[in-house]
Scaffold this motif. Sequence first.
Motif, PDB file in Angstrom:
ATOM      1  N   GLU A  23       0.873  -1.167   0.000  1.00 22.80           N
ATOM      2  CA  GLU A  23       0.000   0.000   0.000  1.00 22.80           C
ATOM      3  C   GLU A  23       0.912   1.218   0.000  1.00 22.80           C
ATOM      4  O   GLU A  23       1.892   1.260   0.737  1.00 22.80           O
ATOM      5  N   SER A  24       0.635   2.178  -0.855  1.00 22.51           N
ATOM      6  CA  SER A  24       1.534   3.327  -0.915  1.00 22.51           C
ATOM      7  C   SER A  24       0.812   4.568  -1.432  1.00 22.51           C
ATOM      8  O   SER A  24      -0.290   4.501  -1.941  1.00 22.51           O
ATOM      9  N   GLY A  43       5.555   3.949   1.202  1.00 15.48           N
ATOM     10  CA  GLY A  43       4.772   2.730   1.135  1.00 15.48           C
ATOM     11  C   GLY A  43       4.977   1.815   2.324  1.00 15.48           C
ATOM     12  O   GLY A  43       5.889   1.998   3.127  1.00 15.48           O
ATOM     13  N   HIS A  44       4.116   0.822   2.413  1.00 12.85           N
ATOM     14  CA  HIS A  44       4.206  -0.215   3.423  1.00 12.85           C
ATOM     15  C   HIS A  44       4.054  -1.550   2.717  1.00 12.85           C
ATOM     16  O   HIS A  44       3.129  -1.741   1.926  1.00 12.85           O
ATOM     17  N   PRO A  46       3.659  -5.046   4.056  1.00 14.76           N
ATOM     18  CA  PRO A  46       3.471  -5.817   5.292  1.00 14.76           C
ATOM     19  C   PRO A  46       3.823  -7.290   5.197  1.00 14.76           C
ATOM     20  O   PRO A  46       4.050  -7.928   6.223  1.00 14.76           O
ATOM     21  N   ASN A  47       3.873  -7.870   4.009  1.00 16.55           N
ATOM     22  CA  ASN A  47       4.107  -9.304   3.853  1.00 16.55           C
ATOM     23  C   ASN A  47       5.547  -9.650   3.489  1.00 16.55           C
ATOM     24  O   ASN A  47       5.854 -10.812   3.250  1.00 16.55           O
ATOM     25  N   ARG A  48       6.433  -8.678   3.444  1.00 16.03           N
ATOM     26  CA  ARG A  48       7.833  -8.927   3.099  1.00 16.03           C
ATOM     27  C   ARG A  48       8.707  -8.788   4.335  1.00 16.03           C
ATOM     28  O   ARG A  48       8.714  -7.758   4.977  1.00 16.03           O
ATOM     29  N   ASP A  49       9.437  -9.836   4.641  1.00  8.36           N
ATOM     30  CA  ASP A  49      10.415  -9.809   5.746  1.00  8.36           C
ATOM     31  C   ASP A  49       9.802  -9.333   7.060  1.00  8.36           C
ATOM     32  O   ASP A  49      10.413  -8.545   7.780  1.00  8.36           O
ATOM     33  N   GLY A  50       8.600  -9.748   7.358  1.00  8.00           N
ATOM     34  CA  GLY A  50       7.952  -9.354   8.594  1.00  8.00           C
ATOM     35  C   GLY A  50       7.338  -7.964   8.572  1.00  8.00           C
ATOM     36  O   GLY A  50       6.902  -7.452   9.589  1.00  8.00           O
ATOM     37  N   GLY A  51       7.335  -7.333   7.423  1.00 11.44           N
ATOM     38  CA  GLY A  51       6.769  -5.992   7.260  1.00 11.44           C
ATOM     39  C   GLY A  51       7.864  -4.965   7.070  1.00 11.44           C
ATOM     40  O   GLY A  51       8.820  -4.915   7.834  1.00 11.44           O
ATOM     41  N   ARG A  52       7.749  -4.190   6.012  1.00 11.74           N
ATOM     42  CA  ARG A  52       8.759  -3.167   5.709  1.00 11.74           C
ATOM     43  C   ARG A  52       8.073  -1.877   5.297  1.00 11.74           C
ATOM     44  O   ARG A  52       7.011  -1.892   4.700  1.00 11.74           O
ATOM     45  N   ASN A  53       8.738  -0.780   5.612  1.00  8.93           N
ATOM     46  CA  ASN A  53       8.339   0.518   5.085  1.00  8.93           C
ATOM     47  C   ASN A  53       9.212   0.811   3.880  1.00  8.93           C
ATOM     48  O   ASN A  53      10.349   0.353   3.798  1.00  8.93           O
ATOM     49  N   ALA A  54       8.697   1.575   2.949  1.00 13.19           N
ATOM     50  CA  ALA A  54       9.451   1.891   1.737  1.00 13.19           C
ATOM     51  C   ALA A  54       9.409   3.394   1.495  1.00 13.19           C
ATOM     52  O   ALA A  54       8.358   4.022   1.603  1.00 13.19           O
ATOM     53  N   LEU A  55      10.581   3.954   1.179  1.00 14.45           N
ATOM     54  CA  LEU A  55      10.689   5.364   0.833  1.00 14.45           C
ATOM     55  C   LEU A  55      11.466   5.469  -0.463  1.00 14.45           C
ATOM     56  O   LEU A  55      12.545   4.895  -0.599  1.00 14.45           O
ATOM     57  N   GLN A  56      10.925   6.161  -1.421  1.00 14.41           N
ATOM     58  CA  GLN A  56      11.628   6.473  -2.662  1.00 14.41           C
ATOM     59  C   GLN A  56      11.461   7.967  -2.897  1.00 14.41           C
ATOM     60  O   GLN A  56      10.350   8.486  -2.847  1.00 14.41           O
ATOM     61  N   VAL A  59      14.600  13.884  -6.971  1.00 14.06           N
ATOM     62  CA  VAL A  59      14.425  15.278  -7.359  1.00 14.06           C
ATOM     63  C   VAL A  59      15.385  15.556  -8.506  1.00 14.06           C
ATOM     64  O   VAL A  59      16.507  15.042  -8.519  1.00 14.06           O
ATOM     65  N   PHE A  60      14.963  16.350  -9.478  1.00 11.53           N
ATOM     66  CA  PHE A  60      15.801  16.638 -10.633  1.00 11.53           C
ATOM     67  C   PHE A  60      15.576  18.064 -11.103  1.00 11.53           C
ATOM     68  O   PHE A  60      14.549  18.673 -10.813  1.00 11.53           O
ATOM     69  N   THR A  61      16.567  18.592 -11.818  1.00 13.61           N
ATOM     70  CA  THR A  61      16.433  19.907 -12.423  1.00 13.61           C
ATOM     71  C   THR A  61      16.729  19.791 -13.912  1.00 13.61           C
ATOM     72  O   THR A  61      17.389  18.841 -14.361  1.00 13.61           O
ATOM     73  N   THR A  62      16.266  20.755 -14.679  1.00 16.25           N
ATOM     74  CA  THR A  62      16.496  20.713 -16.120  1.00 16.25           C
ATOM     75  C   THR A  62      17.955  20.971 -16.491  1.00 16.25           C
ATOM     76  O   THR A  62      18.358  20.689 -17.610  1.00 16.25           O
ATOM     77  N   ASP A  63      18.765  21.467 -15.546  1.00 14.12           N
ATOM     78  CA  ASP A  63      20.196  21.648 -15.846  1.00 14.12           C
ATOM     79  C   ASP A  63      21.003  20.371 -15.597  1.00 14.12           C
ATOM     80  O   ASP A  63      22.214  20.356 -15.765  1.00 14.12           O
ATOM     81  N   GLY A  64      20.338  19.287 -15.189  1.00 14.15           N
ATOM     82  CA  GLY A  64      21.011  17.997 -15.036  1.00 14.15           C
ATOM     83  C   GLY A  64      21.283  17.566 -13.611  1.00 14.15           C
ATOM     84  O   GLY A  64      21.795  16.474 -13.383  1.00 14.15           O
ATOM     85  N   THR A  65      20.988  18.387 -12.623  1.00 10.85           N
ATOM     86  CA  THR A  65      21.183  17.997 -11.234  1.00 10.85           C
ATOM     87  C   THR A  65      20.183  16.906 -10.869  1.00 10.85           C
ATOM     88  O   THR A  65      19.012  16.981 -11.229  1.00 10.85           O
ATOM     89  N   ARG A  66      20.669  15.874 -10.158  1.00 12.26           N
ATOM     90  CA  ARG A  66      19.819  14.753  -9.771  1.00 12.26           C
ATOM     91  C   ARG A  66      20.064  14.392  -8.314  1.00 12.26           C
ATOM     92  O   ARG A  66      21.193  14.470  -7.826  1.00 12.26           O
ATOM     93  N   TYR A  67      19.020  13.968  -7.619  1.00 13.61           N
ATOM     94  CA  TYR A  67      19.132  13.429  -6.268  1.00 13.61           C
ATOM     95  C   TYR A  67      18.182  12.254  -6.173  1.00 13.61           C
ATOM     96  O   TYR A  67      17.029  12.321  -6.622  1.00 13.61           O
ATOM     97  N   ARG A  68      18.667  11.153  -5.556  1.00 15.74           N
ATOM     98  CA  ARG A  68      17.828   9.969  -5.420  1.00 15.74           C
ATOM     99  C   ARG A  68      18.106   9.312  -4.069  1.00 15.74           C
ATOM    100  O   ARG A  68      19.265   9.201  -3.658  1.00 15.74           O
ATOM    101  N   ARG A  69      17.042   8.886  -3.409  1.00 19.47           N
ATOM    102  CA  ARG A  69      17.179   8.136  -2.155  1.00 19.47           C
ATOM    103  C   ARG A  69      16.125   7.051  -2.127  1.00 19.47           C
ATOM    104  O   ARG A  69      14.957   7.314  -2.357  1.00 19.47           O
ATOM    105  N   ASP A  70      16.565   5.845  -1.834  1.00 18.55           N
ATOM    106  CA  ASP A  70      15.677   4.682  -1.657  1.00 18.55           C
ATOM    107  C   ASP A  70      15.998   4.041  -0.323  1.00 18.55           C
ATOM    108  O   ASP A  70      17.136   3.683  -0.070  1.00 18.55           O
ATOM    109  N   ASP A  71      15.004   3.905   0.528  1.00 22.72           N
ATOM    110  CA  ASP A  71      15.178   3.225   1.819  1.00 22.72           C
ATOM    111  C   ASP A  71      14.069   2.208   1.983  1.00 22.72           C
ATOM    112  O   ASP A  71      12.974   2.400   1.544  1.00 22.72           O
TER     113      ASP A  71
END
Length: 71
Positions: A23-24, A43-44, A46-56, A59-71
Amino acid sequence: MAHEYAYEDEGTHPDNGHEWWQESVFLHWFDRDRGVGGVHRLGHEPNRDGGRNALQCGVFTTDGTRYRRDD
């Protein structure tokens, strides 16, 4: 073009027990005037590895700057 979701698409959904069921909330945005945008998911899983939270977060700019985080 914007997509309209039905009332049934909003809110929580029944857990079907499948390992990959989740669910997210998802947000995708872009500011044309400033040339910056992003994609975010909380997201959540709940059925994976005893339950996990998910964060993705991306952020990007048109000049090419990028930032990414996955937890």
